[in-house]
Design an enzyme around this catalytic site. Sequence first.
Site: not given
Length: 371
Positions: A256, A307
């Site tokens: 991320h 996700d």
Amino acid sequence: MTATKGLEGIVAAASSISSIIDGVLTYRGINIDELAEQASFEEVAYLLWYGKLPTKQQLDGLKAQLSEHAQLPAEVIAGLKLYPKGSNSMAALRTAVSSLALYDDAANDMSREANLLKAIKLQAKLPTVVAAFARIREGKEPVAPKKGVGIAHNFLYMLTGEEPAAVAVEAMDKALVLHADHELNASTFASRVTVATLSDIYSGVTSAIGALKGPLHGGANEAVMVMLDDIGSLANVEPYIQNKLNNKEKVMGFGHRVYKNGDPRAKHLMQMSRQLGELKGDMTLYEMSVKIEDLVTGQKGLKPNVDFYSASCYTMLGIPRDLFTPIFAISRVSGWTAHILEQYEDNRLIRPRAEYVGPVGQHYVPVGKRG
Ligand code: ACO
């Protein structure tokens, strides 16, 4: 002027909608952990739009508005029927949402009141678009939205035409809460850039859907499921992932830009994945996911993002994998529209500069003399 690749570390807007501080995500100052455990998605949408949690009466009012606007114009359904059967689900959503503007007389009304109502209409209609698209491509008629139930329930109902199990509604609602907003992520930024030209809210949301589609952003949840399907079994996890890591390939659902010590949303989805596996009596997807996490985190130090575990959750809910990213959009439209409203409140055109790295001192050469 020196460019910052990917705008990393650049603060490009002031916002009071959501924050990521020291790895903690809040919506309007409330920790996402509290909201994931206790809030409904409708409460969260209200919180994002109005800045505070609704009273019972305000919540009932919002639910009634969401019900009232969940129907699609007949022309939009007719349009969905014309899309090629194999259309990409995010391309279909992007096209349908763009077309909604054509059937809203207030599409270009820039008053706050009109824009807030359009935010509610978009939130109400996106689940209907996704469910209708999913049915039409299978040769089935769309199922009309049901009154008196929440968005999670209604979406699952419109998708299958059957009453969803309470546990499925609960899981879907929590997933919607977790995906609702996330500071200045790529799709939200895209929506703010679009509306900062004083373009309309439908254009802003259409831009956002385009940005969410990519596998480095919302498209990663589908890519995770493609990977899980490719791997196929628990025994195959280690060679498959090891091969990817050795070849320096990205493992979808990890890493991320902002979180380096883990995405706070992932633990909720991991827990949901385990619970859904237990309920189904099949832990395969959960166990494969945990093993992938052990390998990727162990060797690369990369943690799963929102996700990663959502892929196994949605699959265990019986949802086709190419609807995962549209489901992300069903939730994130609440955040996009909250950001769009905030942008309009104190607007300035977003127009950065580029560091020019091309040739200089060039001259025009007539076409006949070019080599
Ligand atoms: N698998 C393997 N290696 C990775 C991964 C990954 N998933 N993510 C980052 N890395 C590595 C990169 O290869 C790079 O290594 P290097 O320095 O040796 O070249 C380093 O970590 C930094 O990666 P960047 O891609 O430069 O990081 P950036 O901040 O630009 O990207 C992103 C963040 C896009 C999320 C990235 O981690 C990624 O591609 N992850 C996979 C896709 C994904 O899951 N996206 C969903 C994000 S959450 C969301 O948008 C909802």
